[in-house]
Write a protein that holds these residues in place. Structure first.
Motif, PDB file in Angstrom:
ATOM      1  N   GLU A  34       0.826  -1.209   0.000  1.00 18.45           N
ATOM      2  CA  GLU A  34       0.000   0.000   0.000  1.00 18.45           C
ATOM      3  C   GLU A  34       0.861   1.261   0.000  1.00 18.45           C
ATOM      4  O   GLU A  34       0.606   2.210  -0.760  1.00 18.45           O
ATOM      5  CB  GLU A  34      -0.924   0.020   1.216  1.00 18.45           C
ATOM      6  CG  GLU A  34      -1.867   1.226   1.222  1.00 18.45           C
ATOM      7  CD  GLU A  34      -2.844   1.201   2.376  1.00 18.45           C
ATOM      8  OE1 GLU A  34      -3.841   1.956   2.324  1.00 18.45           O
ATOM      9  OE2 GLU A  34      -2.618   0.440   3.343  1.00 18.45           O
ATOM     10  N   ARG A  73      -3.466   2.760  -5.354  1.00 16.90           N
ATOM     11  CA  ARG A  73      -3.928   2.349  -4.020  1.00 16.90           C
ATOM     12  C   ARG A  73      -5.348   1.790  -4.084  1.00 16.90           C
ATOM     13  O   ARG A  73      -5.646   0.760  -3.479  1.00 16.90           O
ATOM     14  CB  ARG A  73      -3.873   3.537  -3.068  1.00 16.90           C
ATOM     15  CG  ARG A  73      -4.180   3.184  -1.627  1.00 16.90           C
ATOM     16  CD  ARG A  73      -4.151   4.423  -0.745  1.00 16.90           C
ATOM     17  NE  ARG A  73      -4.299   4.098   0.662  1.00 16.90           N
ATOM     18  CZ  ARG A  73      -4.452   5.010   1.619  1.00 16.90           C
ATOM     19  NH1 ARG A  73      -4.443   6.313   1.297  1.00 16.90           N
ATOM     20  NH2 ARG A  73      -4.594   4.647   2.880  1.00 16.90           N
ATOM     21  N   ALA A  74      -6.230   2.463  -4.817  1.00 18.41           N
ATOM     22  CA  ALA A  74      -7.609   1.983  -4.935  1.00 18.41           C
ATOM     23  C   ALA A  74      -7.662   0.626  -5.622  1.00 18.41           C
ATOM     24  O   ALA A  74      -8.504  -0.216  -5.311  1.00 18.41           O
ATOM     25  CB  ALA A  74      -8.445   3.002  -5.701  1.00 18.41           C
ATOM     26  N   ALA A 109      -7.760  -2.918  -3.739  1.00 17.72           N
ATOM     27  CA  ALA A 109      -8.980  -3.523  -3.203  1.00 17.72           C
ATOM     28  C   ALA A 109      -9.552  -4.589  -4.139  1.00 17.72           C
ATOM     29  O   ALA A 109     -10.299  -5.471  -3.711  1.00 17.72           O
ATOM     30  CB  ALA A 109     -10.027  -2.439  -2.955  1.00 17.72           C
ATOM     31  N   ARG A 110      -9.201  -4.509  -5.408  1.00 17.62           N
ATOM     32  CA  ARG A 110      -9.730  -5.476  -6.371  1.00 17.62           C
ATOM     33  C   ARG A 110      -9.038  -6.826  -6.272  1.00 17.62           C
ATOM     34  O   ARG A 110      -9.562  -7.835  -6.741  1.00 17.62           O
ATOM     35  CB  ARG A 110      -9.577  -4.931  -7.798  1.00 17.62           C
ATOM     36  CG  ARG A 110     -10.373  -3.666  -8.062  1.00 17.62           C
ATOM     37  CD  ARG A 110     -10.545  -3.440  -9.558  1.00 17.62           C
ATOM     38  NE  ARG A 110      -9.268  -3.268 -10.235  1.00 17.62           N
ATOM     39  CZ  ARG A 110      -8.695  -2.094 -10.450  1.00 17.62           C
ATOM     40  NH1 ARG A 110      -9.267  -0.987 -10.000  1.00 17.62           N
ATOM     41  NH2 ARG A 110      -7.546  -2.006 -11.086  1.00 17.62           N
ATOM     42  N   GLY A 111      -7.853  -6.836  -5.674  1.00 22.71           N
ATOM     43  CA  GLY A 111      -7.122  -8.088  -5.577  1.00 22.71           C
ATOM     44  C   GLY A 111      -6.605  -8.550  -6.929  1.00 22.71           C
ATOM     45  O   GLY A 111      -6.686  -7.828  -7.922  1.00 22.71           O
TER      46      GLY A 111
END
Length: 205
Positions: A10, A38-39, A42-44
């Motif tokens: 991150e 960074r966003a 969250a999707r992996g």
């Protein structure tokens, strides 16, 4: 490679977003929009395809191989990644190609500000080697880089990432971090990273 160094993925994403993008003082920078790295975390990375070239790993020391296997197992458990065998393009000469180009560029870079009294012996030897690179050798190296880059990028039609060591042995003593050490055919410290340097491919360690 130029890139961020941080304690977590991150933090690296945050730093990369700040560093990436167009810089009017650097004509080599990209004008492409900078993603929100960074966003995206969250999707992996579901169904990640991991490429492993067993032939390229020949000669890797036992501790390094154990660490590499641990990485693959961790990625498999955490993401459902699918390891698959791949074959890298022929790269036996890549260290020689890159060394010729790097040392020649280094020699040119140090021409206008020769402060050899402040240089280490390792740096002096690299500059001296660069001054001996012929134009013929340099042009052939540039052609080989273009050819290898195209073949290397084709590998990513089969996989999403390559997993390989940074160096084939545990970290060597500083005394061995020389031009000869980097290009040694037996355990050259740049054996794996040089492929990414030469092709301009992103790498994460």
């Amino acid at each position: 490679h130029v890139g961020p160094m941080a304690r977590s993925v991150e933090d690296t994403a945050i730093m990369l977003r700040a560093m990436a993008g167009y810089d009017r003082d650097d004509p080599t920078t990209s004008r492409e929009p900078v993603p929100d790295y960074r966003a995206a975390l969250a999707r992996g990375v579901p169904h990640l395809r991991i490429g492993i070239d067993e032939k390229a790993l020949k000669g890797v020391s036992a501790p390094v191989r154990a660490a590499l296997d641990h990485v693959v197992q961790t990625l498999t458990r955490a993401t459902g990644a699918r390891p698959r065998p791949i074959t890298l393009p022929e790269h036996g000469d890549i260290q020689d190609v890159a060394t010729a180009m790097i040392t020649a560029e280094l020699a040119v870079s140090h021409e206008p500000m020769d402060r050899s009294d402040r240089y280490s012996d390792a740096l002096k030897s690299m500059i001296a080697a660069g001054r001996k690179v012929t134009m013929s050798t340099l042009v052939k190296a540039m052609h080989r880089r273009a050819d290898f880059t195209g073949r290397f990028r084709q590998v990513f039609d089969q996989v999403d990432i390559l997993v390989m060591p940074v160096i084939p042995t545990p970290t060597p003593p500083a005394a061995q971090m020389t031009l000869q050490g980097m290009s040694s055919k037996d355990w050259g410290i740049s054996r794996y990273t040089m492929m990414f340097d030469l092709t301009g491919s992103p790498a994460l360690t």
